[in-house]
Design a protein around this motif. Structure first.
Motif, short mmCIF file in Angstrom:
data_model
loop_
_atom_site.label_atom_id
_atom_site.label_comp_id
_atom_site.label_asym_id
_atom_site.label_seq_id
_atom_site.Cartn_x
_atom_site.Cartn_y
_atom_site.Cartn_z
N ILE A 172 0.84 -1.20 0.00
CA ILE A 172 0.00 0.00 0.00
C ILE A 172 0.87 1.25 0.00
O ILE A 172 0.49 2.30 -0.54
CB ILE A 172 -0.97 0.00 1.20
N MET A 173 2.08 1.16 0.58
CA MET A 173 3.00 2.28 0.57
C MET A 173 3.52 2.52 -0.85
O MET A 173 3.73 3.67 -1.26
CB MET A 173 4.16 2.02 1.54
N ALA A 174 3.71 1.44 -1.60
CA ALA A 174 4.12 1.58 -3.01
C ALA A 174 3.01 2.25 -3.81
O ALA A 174 3.27 3.13 -4.64
CB ALA A 174 4.43 0.21 -3.60
N ALA A 175 1.76 1.85 -3.56
CA ALA A 175 0.63 2.45 -4.26
C ALA A 175 0.53 3.95 -3.95
O ALA A 175 0.30 4.77 -4.85
CB ALA A 175 -0.66 1.74 -3.87
N GLU A 176 0.72 4.31 -2.69
CA GLU A 176 0.66 5.73 -2.30
C GLU A 176 1.79 6.51 -2.96
O GLU A 176 1.59 7.65 -3.41
CB GLU A 176 0.76 5.84 -0.77
N GLU A 177 2.97 5.89 -3.04
CA GLU A 177 4.12 6.53 -3.68
C GLU A 177 3.85 6.76 -5.18
O GLU A 177 4.09 7.85 -5.70
CB GLU A 177 5.34 5.62 -3.49
N ILE A 178 3.32 5.75 -5.85
CA ILE A 178 3.03 5.85 -7.28
C ILE A 178 1.94 6.88 -7.54
O ILE A 178 2.02 7.67 -8.49
CB ILE A 178 2.61 4.47 -7.83
N CYS A 179 0.92 6.89 -6.71
CA CYS A 179 -0.17 7.86 -6.88
C CYS A 179 0.34 9.29 -6.81
O CYS A 179 -0.09 10.16 -7.58
CB CYS A 179 -1.25 7.63 -5.81
N GLN A 180 1.26 9.55 -5.90
CA GLN A 180 1.83 10.90 -5.78
C GLN A 180 2.56 11.29 -7.07
O GLN A 180 2.43 12.42 -7.54
CB GLN A 180 2.78 10.96 -4.58
#
Length: 274
Positions: A256-264
């Protein structure tokens, strides 16, 4: 009389189901991480190479690596449960362990939702399922928040460079494509026939990605693309981003941290269009 006979026949099954799980071996980094998140960390006695999260995992005995698993050592340790990566650990050895009577839990999440459900399944082996349930709930809430925030946003084309020599990417619904899709990322190699195709720089240039992603463990150096600045919008606009490899490539709660990073990063690209 019939009831008594049925009870006697079923008793061994009840006994087996009730046996507590006190010792666990994990045969992949992602199952090790999942075990800790599900509240099983105190039961782990051995793990695979590269099982480095959380910190406590680094001190576990190593019984598996990319070459295979240490059958004799695993048998000697007599674990109550073995956590395995389905499709990642060698089939022959895993079949042999099952034939020897070892209980094996296979994990291979193919969607973000399956990360949460796998945590809950692992919780049955913990002294209390509460930690696993909490981890799964937190994961789902953060995922729902991301999806809601990016619902209806314009898609952004991207190239994910999984390795540089040879140059390999991901296609279709193969992991970790699902992580990029949360934020509206569109994979330029989504329709490739191979799951993880080997590609060339020319194929990337033809597809004109708006973003190029690499990871901290592989392809983190984006200098290879500088010579194509005039041909690639991602390079011209400096939309070259390095992601945290373990967050992205291991299907665990940290995904989920990777997803948040990519979304940014994708939101930054959308903002640059204005």
């Amino acid at each position: 009389m019939r009831f008594a006979v049925i009870c006697l026949l079923l008793f061994p099954a009840f006994l087996t189901a009730a046996q507590p799980v006190e010792t666990i071996i994990s045969l992949s980094p992602h199952t090790t991480e999942m075990a800790y998140a599900a509240g099983l960390g105190d039961k782990l006695i051995a793990a695979s190479d590269y099982s480095d999260y959380p910190q406590a995992a680094k001190s576990l005995e190593r019984v598996a690596n990319y070459r295979g698993i240490k059958m004799e050592r695993i048998v000697a340790l007599q674990p109550d449960l073995i956590l395995a990566w389905k499709g990642g650990n060698p089939t022959r050895e895993m079949t042999r362990l099952e034939q020897l009577g070892f209980k094996v839990f296979y994990s291979n999440p193919k969607s973000l939702e399956e990360i949460a459900s796998t945590l809950e399944q692992l919780g049955q082996f913990a002294d209390s399922p509460k930690q696993a349930q909490h981890s799964a709930q937190d994961f789902r809430q953060r995922l729902d928040k991301l999806r809601l925030a990016h619902q209806g946003k314009h898609p952004v084309s991207f190239f994910y460079q999984l390795s540089s020599s040879p140059m390999i990417t991901v296609a279709g619904d193969n992991w970790p494509s699902q992580v990029f899709a949360v934020c509206g990322g569109t994979n330029i190699f989504a329709n490739s026939a191979a799951a993880y195709p080997q590609i060339s720089t020319e194929q990337v240039i033809v597809r004109q990605p708006e973003v190029i992603f690499g990871t901290s463990h592989a392809a983190g150096d984006h200098s290879i693309w500088e010579q194509w600045r005039q041909q690639l919008p991602a390079v011209e606009k400096q939309h070259l981003f390095t992601l945290t490899s373990d967050w992205l490539n291991r299907p665990t709660p940290r995904t989920i941290m990777a997803a948040e990073e990519i979304c940014q990063y994708l939101d930054r690209v959308r903002q640059s269009r204005l």
